[in-house]
Design an enzyme around this catalytic site. Structure first.
Site, PDB file in Angstrom:
ATOM      1  N   THR A 194       0.842  -1.206   0.000  1.00  0.00           N
ATOM      2  CA  THR A 194       0.000   0.000   0.000  1.00  0.00           C
ATOM      3  C   THR A 194       0.870   1.246   0.000  1.00  0.00           C
ATOM      4  OG1 THR A 194      -1.834  -1.036   1.126  1.00  0.00           O
ATOM      5  CG2 THR A 194      -1.599   1.329   1.451  1.00  0.00           C
ATOM      6  N   ASP A 225      -8.029  -0.399   6.705  1.00  0.00           N
ATOM      7  CA  ASP A 225      -7.775   0.905   7.333  1.00  0.00           C
ATOM      8  C   ASP A 225      -7.507   2.027   6.326  1.00  0.00           C
ATOM      9  OD1 ASP A 225      -5.377  -0.534   6.615  1.00  0.00           O
ATOM     10  OD2 ASP A 225      -4.264   1.115   7.527  1.00  0.00           O
ATOM     11  N   THR A 245       0.552   1.279   6.830  1.00  0.00           N
ATOM     12  CA  THR A 245       0.435   0.175   5.874  1.00  0.00           C
ATOM     13  C   THR A 245       0.511  -1.114   6.680  1.00  0.00           C
ATOM     14  OG1 THR A 245       1.430  -0.899   3.928  1.00  0.00           O
ATOM     15  CG2 THR A 245       2.924   0.292   5.347  1.00  0.00           C
TER      16      THR A 245
HETATM   17  C1  SD4 Z   1      -5.474  -3.015   4.189  1.00  0.00           C
HETATM   18  N1  SD4 Z   1      -3.677  -1.679   5.037  1.00  0.00           N
HETATM   19  O1  SD4 Z   1      -6.350  -3.059   3.338  1.00  0.00           O
HETATM   20  C2  SD4 Z   1      -4.179  -2.311   3.851  1.00  0.00           C
HETATM   21  C3  SD4 Z   1      -3.261  -3.330   3.264  1.00  0.00           C
HETATM   22  C4  SD4 Z   1      -1.862  -2.894   3.073  1.00  0.00           C
HETATM   23  O2  SD4 Z   1       0.098  -3.146   1.978  1.00  0.00           O
HETATM   24  O3  SD4 Z   1      -1.353  -1.985   3.681  1.00  0.00           O
HETATM   25  N2  SD4 Z   1      -1.153  -3.548   2.215  1.00  0.00           N
HETATM   26  O4  SD4 Z   1      -5.587  -3.546   5.284  1.00  0.00           O
END
Ligand code: SD4
Length: 334
Positions: A194, A225, A245
């Site tokens: 992310t 989140d 992230t």
């Molecule tokens: C989530 N925080 O959808 C995100 C996923 C993420 O790198 O950070 N992936 O939970």
């Protein structure tokens, strides 16, 4: 530069800040409004800084260069993250992102501006630049969040083009996963890209953006989140900003980015605040051993911090024409 101009500029930058810092500390009888106005004046003409999660060199350089040319913090952050939204090799952001269990790519994003305004889109299909879409929710509607089909239809009305986000590579990886589809959402070093970006512009204003396709092969409708203001991203232009992230469910439970900004408000450095936010998660139980979470943060003076649970997280920092990839310190040293 004329001497008079030099003195004017110097008093607004580092030199002025040091002096100004002690002025502010001593001036206990100044009203809050006066203190804030003084801080804002001292923060003008800053060296711009862009930071983002992971080693997204091109995205961070794009934001940093825009900032350097005088672009505002929010526009720079959105331009920066757009590079990854359009990068089909990145399988957790934008086009090319991994789909949900049913094979649909659904994207989440949010933005927050230095004036405290924010916008967010959840579970959007067929639109690549969802951070820009989140900004349109902020500027073109009376709302903060639009979800699903409503967000997608709003995008078309705003002139966004319909795009097939499922690339051949992502489709193939999903089809392979379907052969033994164990539902165990896992965020580890590989499944974890992310992009969250924080920008400090020349006026000393801070804004940010966060954009993702979320967990690979997630349940249909699952949102993490990243598009939730306060969890994936939070900005308070008087204090600083933070972005997350990793395993979104755990960030949501501790409202991680808001927590970091509030800790900075209470005097912690960006580094200390990121560490405390990670500790809030790791101190609950030992489930943290199975997932990764990382935070980055910046304060009004341009100090930067980062902390994560497990080794392996890096972030980018652009300042003074240098764009560096920095290894974050981490909690689990066992
Ligand atoms: C989530 N925080 O959808 C995100 C996923 C993420 O790198 O950070 N992936 O939970």
């Amino acid at each position: 530069m004329k001497r008079r101009d030099f003195i004017k500029n110097a008093s607004l930058t580092g030199v002025g800040l040091t002096v100004g810092g002690s002025i502010l500390n001593c001036a206990e009888n100044l009203s809050e409004k006066t203190k804030n106005e003084t801080t804002m004046a001292l923060n003008k003409n800053k060296t711009p800084i862009a930071i983002c999660t992971w080693g997204f060199v091109a995205a961070n350089a794009k934001a940093g260069e825009q900032l350097f040319k005088g672009s505002k913090a929010l526009d720079s952050a959105i331009a920066g993250v757009a590079i990854e939204e359009e990068n089909i090799k990145n399988t957790t952001v934008g086009k090319g992102g991994a789909p949900d269990r049913e094979g649909n790519v659904t994207l989440d994003a949010c933005v927050m501006d230095s004036n405290g305004d924010c916008g967010s889109v959840l579970c959007v299909e067929n639109i690549t630049n969802v951070a820009e879409l989140a900004k349109r929710v902020m500027t073109e509607t009376p709302h903060v969040i639009l979800a699903g089909l409503g967000a997608e239809e709003f995008a078309y009305r705003q002139g966004f083009e319909k795009d097939n986000l499922l690339t051949e590579d992502s489709k193939k990886a999903w089809e392979d996963w379907l052969k033994s589809p164990e539902y165990k959402p896992l965020i580890n070093i590989e499944n974890h890209d992310t992009i969250g970006m924080l920008c400090l512009d020349k006026d000393g204003d801070i804004a940010g953006a966060c954009t993702t396709s979320g967990l690979s092969y997630k349940m249909k409708g699952r949102v993490g989140d990243s598009p939730i203001i306060g969890s994936g991203l939070f900005i308070d232009n008087e204090i600083g900003g933070a972005v997350a992230t990793g395993m979104g469910e755990e960030v949501l439970k501790t409202v991680g980015s808001f927590l970091i900004v509030e800790l900075m408000r209470n005097g912690m450095s960006p580094q200390g605040a990121c560490e405390e936010a990670v500790r809030r998660i790791t101190s609950k139980n030992d489930r943290y051993k199975d997932f990764q979470i990382a935070y980055i943060a910046i304060n009004k003076s341009g100090e930067v911090g980062s902390y994560c649970i497990h080794k392996g997280f890096t972030y980018m920092k652009y300042q003074n024409g240098e764009n560096n990839n920095i290894h974050s310190d981490y909690f689990d040293k066992a």
